[in-house]
Design a protein around this motif. Structure first.
Motif, short mmCIF file in Angstrom:
data_model
loop_
_atom_site.label_atom_id
_atom_site.label_comp_id
_atom_site.label_asym_id
_atom_site.label_seq_id
_atom_site.Cartn_x
_atom_site.Cartn_y
_atom_site.Cartn_z
N SER A 29 -5.33 -15.66 -13.79
CA SER A 29 -4.87 -15.09 -12.52
C SER A 29 -4.00 -13.64 -12.61
O SER A 29 -3.11 -13.88 -13.20
N TYR A 30 -4.33 -12.90 -11.81
CA TYR A 30 -3.61 -11.62 -11.88
C TYR A 30 -2.54 -11.87 -10.43
O TYR A 30 -3.04 -11.62 -9.23
N ILE A 31 -1.48 -11.60 -10.75
CA ILE A 31 -0.21 -11.69 -9.94
C ILE A 31 0.47 -10.10 -9.63
O ILE A 31 0.78 -9.63 -10.83
N ILE A 32 0.08 -9.82 -8.42
CA ILE A 32 0.74 -8.74 -8.15
C ILE A 32 2.15 -8.56 -7.92
O ILE A 32 2.82 -9.23 -7.18
N ASN A 33 3.02 -7.84 -8.79
CA ASN A 33 4.36 -7.55 -8.53
C ASN A 33 4.62 -6.05 -9.12
O ASN A 33 3.98 -5.37 -9.89
N PRO A 34 6.04 -5.68 -9.12
CA PRO A 34 6.47 -4.50 -9.44
C PRO A 34 6.21 -4.15 -10.94
O PRO A 34 6.06 -2.86 -11.48
N SER A 35 6.01 -5.23 -11.95
CA SER A 35 6.13 -5.11 -13.31
C SER A 35 4.38 -4.88 -13.61
O SER A 35 3.91 -4.12 -14.45
N SER A 36 3.45 -5.54 -12.57
CA SER A 36 2.01 -5.44 -13.10
C SER A 36 1.32 -4.43 -12.15
O SER A 36 0.29 -4.22 -12.61
N PHE A 37 2.01 -3.79 -11.35
CA PHE A 37 1.10 -2.63 -10.34
C PHE A 37 1.93 -1.81 -10.18
O PHE A 37 2.86 -1.70 -9.65
N GLU A 63 10.95 6.46 -5.16
CA GLU A 63 10.51 5.29 -6.07
C GLU A 63 10.92 3.94 -5.34
O GLU A 63 12.02 3.93 -5.32
N LYS A 64 10.12 3.17 -5.00
CA LYS A 64 10.62 1.87 -4.65
C LYS A 64 9.69 0.55 -5.23
O LYS A 64 8.73 0.88 -5.86
N LYS A 65 10.63 -0.60 -5.49
CA LYS A 65 10.20 -1.70 -5.89
C LYS A 65 10.31 -2.94 -5.05
O LYS A 65 11.50 -3.07 -4.42
N ASP A 96 4.78 -5.18 -3.02
CA ASP A 96 4.78 -5.80 -4.38
C ASP A 96 4.23 -4.98 -5.42
O ASP A 96 3.43 -5.30 -6.17
N ALA A 97 4.98 -3.78 -5.40
CA ALA A 97 4.44 -2.90 -6.34
C ALA A 97 5.61 -1.95 -6.84
O ALA A 97 6.68 -1.88 -6.23
N THR A 98 5.50 -1.26 -7.80
CA THR A 98 6.33 0.06 -8.18
C THR A 98 5.50 1.18 -7.61
O THR A 98 4.40 1.48 -8.04
N ALA A 99 6.21 1.78 -6.58
CA ALA A 99 5.22 2.86 -5.99
C ALA A 99 6.28 4.27 -5.74
O ALA A 99 7.26 4.12 -5.47
N VAL A 100 5.50 5.27 -6.13
CA VAL A 100 6.05 6.66 -6.09
C VAL A 100 5.57 7.31 -5.08
O VAL A 100 4.25 7.43 -5.16
N GLN A 101 5.85 7.80 -4.05
CA GLN A 101 5.57 8.47 -2.87
C GLN A 101 6.58 9.63 -2.57
O GLN A 101 7.76 9.64 -2.87
N TYR A 102 5.87 10.55 -1.57
CA TYR A 102 6.61 11.50 -1.10
C TYR A 102 6.76 11.41 0.43
O TYR A 102 6.21 11.34 1.17
N LEU A 103 8.04 11.95 0.93
CA LEU A 103 8.62 11.76 2.01
C LEU A 103 9.03 13.42 2.38
O LEU A 103 9.68 14.22 1.59
N PHE A 104 9.06 13.59 3.68
CA PHE A 104 9.29 15.02 4.15
C PHE A 104 10.17 15.15 5.45
O PHE A 104 9.82 14.36 6.33
N VAL A 105 11.11 15.85 5.50
CA VAL A 105 11.97 15.99 6.86
C VAL A 105 12.18 17.31 6.83
O VAL A 105 12.53 18.08 5.98
N ARG A 106 12.44 17.73 8.25
CA ARG A 106 12.64 19.33 8.56
C ARG A 106 14.02 19.39 8.01
O ARG A 106 14.77 18.73 8.11
N ARG A 145 -2.73 7.27 -7.75
CA ARG A 145 -2.93 7.14 -9.15
C ARG A 145 -2.25 5.82 -9.57
O ARG A 145 -1.31 5.47 -9.12
N PHE A 146 -3.26 5.01 -10.25
CA PHE A 146 -2.74 3.54 -10.35
C PHE A 146 -2.69 3.26 -11.96
O PHE A 146 -3.24 3.79 -12.77
N ARG A 147 -1.83 2.36 -12.16
CA ARG A 147 -1.81 1.44 -13.38
C ARG A 147 -1.58 0.18 -13.39
O ARG A 147 -0.75 -0.46 -12.38
N ILE A 148 -2.51 -0.45 -13.51
CA ILE A 148 -2.59 -2.25 -13.61
C ILE A 148 -2.39 -2.86 -14.91
O ILE A 148 -3.02 -2.47 -15.91
#
Length: 341
Positions: A29-37, A63-65, A96-106, A145-148
């Motif tokens: 069973s694959y359990i999605i969490n910040p360590s696995s996704f 970067e959020k977890k 339920d992941a470690t995610a890196v994304q980009y935000l923009f503000v004037r 870009r994903f790493r599982i």
């Protein structure tokens, strides 16, 4: 190629994901969490006019977890004193992941010096990486870009997973929109979007407040049945706080950034891919297909789907046009070996 299978998981019915590549299964069973996704956005910095020194928008790397994108943005708005809706994001990322994304503000709304402490909480890290000239839009997001990481229990599972990955690399997978677009615990985001489009506020209200789904926590299910909403049910509570139904709907759309409407467009695209596979086979996925907002989309691709959905095309005039590859293929896979003992 193995014969495609149909609806391997209950959530597939809700999301309109009908076909899968193979019936092969591993017992793990694959359990999605910040360590696995792990997921990281790939942005078209050249078209955005990225610069380390100057531009109209400040670029923040987040970067959020274990927290969803909208909740993270709400925390940042409060911390930096930003008006609601002024932090621009290119896509929603899984909670339920470690995610890196980009935000923009004037730049006139946020001085980079204000973002001094990189660690906002143990779940959020933010830093300024530069500026961009153009206004960020969804089209500037090239992909993700994903790493599982999957921990397999036995050598037989390793063998099966390797076979599955070979098939994926060879044939590709339908580029369905996944469960997170529709909700894993309550798979109804697209339904809420559809009811909003149709003006069926009675169905929208009932689905938002009382729609019960088996993956939701039992206390939440009981609360819905009793018309009691916990503090964590923020959308439901704010919706009920408005006495005027029209204002309640407007607030819901504003605070969710219209993700319900987008979810319905994604659901229609999933149904389109089902039709492509049924009529053209797996090879039909090699083409690019339009979203429901494109001018030629209705007659060539979506007429039958919308008839079944009982949605008139005039209801969908406000949707933006986008194209999406019918299938995606990983370039390769690594770090997968069979045991030698």
């Amino acid at each position: 190629m193995n014969k495609p299978c149909i609806y391997p998981h209950p959530l597939d019915y809700a999301a309109g994901i009908k076909y899968c590549l193979t019936a092969l299964k591993a017992k793990t069973s694959y359990i999605i969490n910040p360590s696995s996704f792990y997921v990281e956005e790939v942005v078209d910095w050249a078209k955005l006019g990225f610069s380390k020194d100057r531009g109209q928008y400040v670029v923040l790397k987040l970067e959020k977890k274990g927290i969803d994108t909208l909740s993270a943005i709400s925390k940042m708005e409060r911390l930096y004193g930003l008006p609601h809706g002024n932090l621009v994001f290119l896509g929603l990322k899984d909670r339920d992941a470690t995610a890196v994304q980009y935000l923009f503000v004037r730049k006139e709304l946020l001085k980079p010096s204000k973002v001094e402490n990189e660690a906002l909480t143990d779940k959020l890290h933010v830093r300024v990486i530069g500026y961009c000239r153009g206004k960020p839009r969804r089209k500037h997001l090239l992909g993700n870009r994903f790493r599982i990481t999957i921990n397999l229990d036995n050598s037989n599972d390793l063998y099966i997973v390797k076979r599955i990955l070979r098939l994926v690399v060879e044939h590709g997978l339908p580029s369905y929109y996944g469960y997170q677009r529709f909700g894993i615990k309550r798979s109804n985001s697209h339904l809420l979007g559809k009811y909003t489009l149709l003006g069926r506020l009675d169905l929208l209200s009932f689905e938002l407040l009382h729609g019960v789904y088996p993956y939701e926590a039992k206390p939440s299910i009981i609360g819905r049945l009793a018309h009691y909403f916990f503090p964590a049910m923020s959308y439901e509570r704010r919706y009920l706080a408005e006495r005027d139904l029209g204002k309640a709907i407007s607030r819901l759309k504003r605070e969710t950034h219209s993700i319900f409407i987008s979810a319905y467009a994604a659901y229609l695209y999933n149904l389109l891919l089902n039709k492509v596979i049924e009529r053209k086979g797996w090879n039909g996925l090699k083409e690019r297909y339009p979203g429901i907002g494109c001018q030629e989309a209705y007659e060539r691709f979506y007429r039958e789907i919308l008839e079944i959905e009982s949605v008139l095309p005039a209801k969908l005039l406000g949707f933006r046009c986008w194209y999406r590859e019918g299938a995606f293929k990983p370039v390769s896979y690594t770090h997968l070996t069979l045991p030698t003992n």
